[in-house]
Design an enzyme around this catalytic site. Structure first.
Site, mmCIF file in Angstrom:
data_model
loop_
_atom_site.group_PDB
_atom_site.id
_atom_site.type_symbol
_atom_site.label_atom_id
_atom_site.label_comp_id
_atom_site.label_asym_id
_atom_site.label_seq_id
_atom_site.Cartn_x
_atom_site.Cartn_y
_atom_site.Cartn_z
ATOM 1 N N THR A 111 0.076 -5.129 11.514
ATOM 2 C CA THR A 111 0.929 -5.802 10.525
ATOM 3 C C THR A 111 0.137 -6.303 9.320
ATOM 4 O OG1 THR A 111 0.766 -7.935 11.653
ATOM 5 C CG2 THR A 111 2.576 -6.479 12.329
ATOM 6 N N ASN A 115 -3.615 -11.010 3.947
ATOM 7 C CA ASN A 115 -2.916 -12.127 3.309
ATOM 8 C C ASN A 115 -3.880 -13.234 2.894
ATOM 9 O OD1 ASN A 115 -0.357 -10.993 3.496
ATOM 10 N ND2 ASN A 115 -0.117 -11.698 5.610
ATOM 11 N N HIS A 163 8.975 -9.203 7.098
ATOM 12 C CA HIS A 163 8.587 -7.822 7.369
ATOM 13 C C HIS A 163 8.068 -7.579 8.792
ATOM 14 C CE1 HIS A 163 8.294 -7.495 2.912
ATOM 15 N NE2 HIS A 163 7.623 -8.630 2.976
ATOM 16 N N ASP A 164 6.986 -8.283 9.136
ATOM 17 C CA ASP A 164 6.160 -7.861 10.271
ATOM 18 C C ASP A 164 6.853 -7.893 11.633
ATOM 19 O OD1 ASP A 164 4.098 -7.353 8.503
ATOM 20 O OD2 ASP A 164 3.166 -9.315 8.780
ATOM 21 N N ASN A 171 0.006 -3.772 2.243
ATOM 22 C CA ASN A 171 -0.896 -3.364 3.333
ATOM 23 C C ASN A 171 -1.491 -1.983 3.088
ATOM 24 O OD1 ASN A 171 -0.414 -5.736 4.770
ATOM 25 N ND2 ASN A 171 1.218 -4.835 6.007
ATOM 26 N N ASP A 202 -2.751 -10.158 10.033
ATOM 27 C CA ASP A 202 -3.391 -10.998 9.012
ATOM 28 C C ASP A 202 -2.524 -12.229 8.732
ATOM 29 O OD1 ASP A 202 -1.341 -9.512 7.817
ATOM 30 O OD2 ASP A 202 -2.344 -9.355 5.874
#
Ligand code: BDR
Ligand code: CA
Length: 318
Positions: free
Chosen positions: A128, A43, A243-244, A170, A14
């Site tokens: 993700t 997102n 993060h992803d 998420n 996203d």
């Protein structure tokens, strides 16, 4: 790689600033062979996420990885959006090129099915964003499971949350979907906030991006600027956790993350805790078998070297 291809990979995402860096890490790393990108709400709207994915791949000069649009909302019909972190477009900050190729005519689930079923070896699924598309794939086409090597997802935490006090974004956005994945019997790896909060884009990291002599590095630095300002405003972080890309880094270099096997569940009810992951690191539920490899410790220097090297490779050849 001397003609050898990396492990087949699809990324369901996203984008999103950190999703965008995850895409660059994948296309800049010969250890993985990115076969498709599928998009989801999260997102931002799925329409914006799809345009952003096309733009990121266009920026990278990668025009031959198919992109398909996926879920506009969760399995139960909700639509939690994270524009408060990623801006109006979902990828606010530096200017982006117009997409140089088009979204696939088939949707995300169908593209995932086709890529998995036509692959000569099992495909790794990295998710993700909200994990709706992957759940829908497993519900509609359970026969694809034998073609999936593992599902590695960014979401949840062994600790507290970010979207709510206990739930990560998420997993909050589609807990029923995560429940499907956790119960699937597939090999599942969870990269939660407890891990990704070790992946901070410090000023030294951002300087390395900004110092690259190409637009890809400078765009990454500018993304970190926007993302960092959001993290400072909302959570008072001094530097943003990226993060992803941790999911992709784990596929490229197994030494970058230490793992623990555990039973993981996601809260579907709860007055205040919906979407929270329950990670049984100390075997308190004796009757529950471990179902997940849980990311615990990140070698941050190693991680940033992987990301920086990949971004630089992409930028030099774009
Ligand atoms: C997750 O939510 C989004 O803001 C990021 O892209 C990441 O996938 C972190 O909670
Ligand atoms: Ca994301």
């Amino acid at each position: 790689m001397g003609g050898r291809r990396g492990r087949p990979l699809v990324i369901d995402c996203d984008p999103g600033h950190d999703d965008a860096v995850a895409l660059l890490l994948a296309v800049g790393s010969p250890e993985v062979d990115l076969r498709a990108v599928t998009t989801t709400f999260g997102n931002c709207s799925v329409e914006d996420a799809t345009r952003n994915a096309l733009q990121v791949l266009t920026l990278a000069g990668v025009l031959d990885v198919p992109v398909a649009k996926g879920a506009a909302g969760s399995l139960d019909g909700g639509s939690t959006l994270g524009n408060y972190v990623h801006g109006v477009s979902g990828l606010d900050g530096p200017p982006m090129p117009e997409p140089a190729f088009e979204v696939e005519s088939v949707g995300a689930v169908e593209l995932l099915r086709r890529v998995i079923e036509s692959s000569d070896e099992p495909v790794t699924v990295a998710a993700t964003g909200p994990i709706t598309n992957v759940a829908r794939l497993l519900l509609d086409f359970p026969e694809v499971k034998s073609g999936i090597r593992e599902v590695i997802f960014m979401g949840g935490s062994t600790e507290r949350g970010n979207h709510t006090p206990t739930a990560e974004f998420n997993t909050y956005a589609d807990p029923e979907a995560l429940d499907v994945v956790l119960r699937s019997g597939l090999t599942v790896r969870m990269v939660g906030l407890n891990l990704t909060h070790q992946a901070l884009a410090t000023p030294a990291v951002v300087d390395r991006m900004a110092g690259m002599n190409h637009v890809v590095g400078q765009t990454c630095a500018a993304w970190m600027g926007f993302f960092g300002a959001s993290y400072n405003r909302v959570w008072e972080f001094a530097a943003p956790p990226v993060h992803d890309p941790c999911t992709i880094a784990a596929l490229i270099d197994p030494a970058v993350i230490d793992w623990r096997e555990a039973f993981v569940a996601v809260e579907l009810g709860g007055s205040w805790t919906r979407g929270t992951t329950v990670v049984d690191l100390h075997h308190r539920y004796a009757e529950q078998r471990p179902n997940t490899q849980v990311a615990m410790t990140l070698d941050a220097d190693r991680y940033w070297n992987l990301v920086i090297d990949a971004v630089d490779r992409v930028g030099r050849r774009a």
